[in-house]
Design an enzyme around this catalytic site. Structure first.
Site, PDB file in Angstrom:
ATOM      1  N   GLU A  34      -6.435   5.327   7.550  1.00  0.00           N
ATOM      2  CA  GLU A  34      -6.166   6.738   7.216  1.00  0.00           C
ATOM      3  C   GLU A  34      -7.373   7.373   6.528  1.00  0.00           C
ATOM      4  O   GLU A  34      -7.617   8.573   6.661  1.00  0.00           O
ATOM      5  CB  GLU A  34      -4.899   6.834   6.347  1.00  0.00           C
ATOM      6  CG  GLU A  34      -3.655   6.581   7.193  1.00  0.00           C
ATOM      7  CD  GLU A  34      -2.506   5.919   6.462  1.00  0.00           C
ATOM      8  OE1 GLU A  34      -2.465   5.949   5.219  1.00  0.00           O
ATOM      9  OE2 GLU A  34      -1.632   5.354   7.158  1.00  0.00           O
ATOM     10  N   ASN A  57       0.884  -1.164   0.000  1.00  0.00           N
ATOM     11  CA  ASN A  57       0.000   0.000   0.000  1.00  0.00           C
ATOM     12  C   ASN A  57       0.920   1.212   0.000  1.00  0.00           C
ATOM     13  O   ASN A  57       1.486   1.560   1.031  1.00  0.00           O
ATOM     14  CB  ASN A  57      -0.899  -0.022   1.242  1.00  0.00           C
ATOM     15  CG  ASN A  57      -1.665   1.282   1.393  1.00  0.00           C
ATOM     16  OD1 ASN A  57      -1.879   1.997   0.419  1.00  0.00           O
ATOM     17  ND2 ASN A  57      -2.049   1.608   2.622  1.00  0.00           N
ATOM     18  N   GLY A  87       2.795   2.421  10.473  1.00  0.00           N
ATOM     19  CA  GLY A  87       3.811   3.450  10.273  1.00  0.00           C
ATOM     20  C   GLY A  87       4.562   3.845  11.536  1.00  0.00           C
ATOM     21  O   GLY A  87       5.287   4.832  11.559  1.00  0.00           O
ATOM     22  N   HIS A 146      -9.273   1.962   4.620  1.00  0.00           N
ATOM     23  CA  HIS A 146      -7.997   2.034   5.327  1.00  0.00           C
ATOM     24  C   HIS A 146      -8.162   3.001   6.500  1.00  0.00           C
ATOM     25  O   HIS A 146      -8.907   3.977   6.406  1.00  0.00           O
ATOM     26  CB  HIS A 146      -6.899   2.522   4.381  1.00  0.00           C
ATOM     27  CG  HIS A 146      -5.544   2.421   4.992  1.00  0.00           C
ATOM     28  ND1 HIS A 146      -5.062   3.378   5.857  1.00  0.00           N
ATOM     29  CD2 HIS A 146      -4.589   1.472   4.899  1.00  0.00           C
ATOM     30  CE1 HIS A 146      -3.862   3.012   6.277  1.00  0.00           C
ATOM     31  NE2 HIS A 146      -3.555   1.861   5.710  1.00  0.00           N
ATOM     32  N   GLU A 170      -5.625  -4.224  10.613  1.00  0.00           N
ATOM     33  CA  GLU A 170      -4.541  -3.254  10.768  1.00  0.00           C
ATOM     34  C   GLU A 170      -4.748  -2.435  12.041  1.00  0.00           C
ATOM     35  O   GLU A 170      -5.469  -1.440  12.033  1.00  0.00           O
ATOM     36  CB  GLU A 170      -4.510  -2.303   9.563  1.00  0.00           C
ATOM     37  CG  GLU A 170      -4.215  -2.994   8.251  1.00  0.00           C
ATOM     38  CD  GLU A 170      -3.554  -2.037   7.264  1.00  0.00           C
ATOM     39  OE1 GLU A 170      -2.543  -2.441   6.674  1.00  0.00           O
ATOM     40  OE2 GLU A 170      -4.034  -0.908   7.100  1.00  0.00           O
ATOM     41  N   LYS A 220       0.247   4.296  -0.345  1.00  0.00           N
ATOM     42  CA  LYS A 220      -0.302   5.552   0.189  1.00  0.00           C
ATOM     43  C   LYS A 220      -0.007   6.684  -0.808  1.00  0.00           C
ATOM     44  O   LYS A 220      -0.038   6.449  -2.005  1.00  0.00           O
ATOM     45  CB  LYS A 220       0.265   5.831   1.589  1.00  0.00           C
ATOM     46  CG  LYS A 220       0.187   4.575   2.471  1.00  0.00           C
ATOM     47  CD  LYS A 220       0.480   4.829   3.900  1.00  0.00           C
ATOM     48  CE  LYS A 220       0.329   3.501   4.659  1.00  0.00           C
ATOM     49  NZ  LYS A 220       0.304   3.664   6.090  1.00  0.00           N
ATOM     50  N   SER A 254       3.430  -2.041  10.205  1.00  0.00           N
ATOM     51  CA  SER A 254       4.873  -2.211  10.409  1.00  0.00           C
ATOM     52  C   SER A 254       5.383  -3.609  10.066  1.00  0.00           C
ATOM     53  O   SER A 254       6.305  -4.108  10.714  1.00  0.00           O
ATOM     54  CB  SER A 254       5.263  -1.819  11.838  1.00  0.00           C
ATOM     55  OG  SER A 254       4.975  -0.451  12.068  1.00  0.00           O
TER      56      SER A 254
HETATM   57  P1  PGA Z   1       3.008   0.333   7.411  1.00  0.00           P
HETATM   58  O1  PGA Z   1       1.550   0.644   6.802  1.00  0.00           O
HETATM   59  O2  PGA Z   1       3.427  -1.004   6.868  1.00  0.00           O
HETATM   60  O3  PGA Z   1       3.887   1.457   6.915  1.00  0.00           O
HETATM   61  O4  PGA Z   1       2.865   0.321   8.893  1.00  0.00           O
HETATM   62  C1  PGA Z   1       0.595  -0.372   6.709  1.00  0.00           C
HETATM   63  C2  PGA Z   1      -0.680   0.162   6.103  1.00  0.00           C
HETATM   64  O5  PGA Z   1      -1.056   1.305   6.411  1.00  0.00           O
HETATM   65  O6  PGA Z   1      -1.346  -0.523   5.322  1.00  0.00           O
END
Ligand code: PGA
Length: 250
Positions: A98, A10, A174, A96, A168, A12, A214
């Site tokens: 976000e 992903n 992140g 997601h 998630e 982003k 992560s």
């Molecule tokens: P990350 O993001 O691997 O950078 O923690 C995962 C995601 O938001 O799908």
């Protein structure tokens, strides 16, 4: 029940078209020959057409990160499922955290999007997960159940064949703070139980549930070894071809 692992990047809001194409050229050579794992990249809208073209004939599929639920209309700034389908996109990531956190995504909008994606014949990657405050308040299971059932409301067992879930935990996205394999497994097993209750054992056992938050080359193998973890949705570690390759070849 054997479920094929599904590793999806992903990106982003990262990568211009030229950056995306450079990644694709490199990554497709690195992942050629991998057939036991399904692979996809979720990219910004502007990258999608070029990515589909560059990845044609490879084993890397392409996902969008959002869509609108209407077929067309006066919705400035939005993208429909039909637009994605025509350029060859195969999956859409929905809800997601976000999108929930910054753009007002709710179970109700996620549910409309899920239905639109399925009606358009594309696959859904539906995200669910609790915040740190929710986890610390003992609400993890309630929140995850609410996300899953709310977003999948009205779907049939047949519909679910084109849905992948992604657990998630927001506190792990992140942050470098990965859920332990046991912590993730606990929630994955819970989600499968929720699905079983609502859709029956066959549908629940067939559903793939990715873990996200992560995931890195050095922790992916242990996570993938857990009974109910069927893949990963990866942000930061999916931005570089060498790291992406290591994830796919866990
Ligand atoms: P990350 O993001 O691997 O950078 O923690 C995962 C995601 O938001 O799908």
């Amino acid at each position: 029940m054997s479920r094929k692992k599904f590793i999806a990047g992903n990106w982003k809001m990262y990568k211009t078209v030229s950056e995306a194409v450079a990644f694709a050229k490199d990554a497709k050579a690195r992942t050629a020959g991998v057939s036991n794992v399904q692979i996809a990249i979720g990219a910004p809208f502007t990258d999608l057409l070029s990515l589909v073209q560059e990845l044609k004939g490879s084993n890397i599929e392409v996902a969008a990160q959002n869509c609108h639920w209407e077929k067309e209309g006066a919705f400035t700034g939005e993208i429909s499922v039909g637009m994605l389908k025509e350029i060859g996109v195969q999956h859409v990531i929905i809800a997601h955290s976000e999108r929930r956190q910054y753009f007002g995504e709710t179970n109700a909008t996620a549910n409309k999007k899920v239905k639109a994606v399925l009606a358009g014949g594309l696959g859904v990657i539906l995200c669910a997960g609790e915040t740190l405050a929710e986890r610390e308040g003992g609400k993890t299971f309630d929140v995850v159940k609410d996300h899953v059932l709310g977003s999948l409301d009205g779907l049939t067992v047949e519909d679910l064949k084109n849905v992948v879930l992604a657990y998630e935990p927001v506190w792990a996205i992140g942050t470098g703070k990965v859920a332990s394999p046991a912590q993730a497994q606990e929630v994955h097993a819970f989600i499968r139980g929720v699905l079983k209750e609502k859709f029956g054992a066959d549908a629940a056992n067939a559903m793939r549930i990715q873990y996200g938050g992560s995931v890195k080359p050095d922790n992916v193998k242990e996570l993938m070894g857990m009974a109910d973890i069927d893949g990963a949705l990866v942000g930061g570690a999916a931005l570089k071809p060498d790291s992406f390759e290591a994830l796919v070849k866990f």
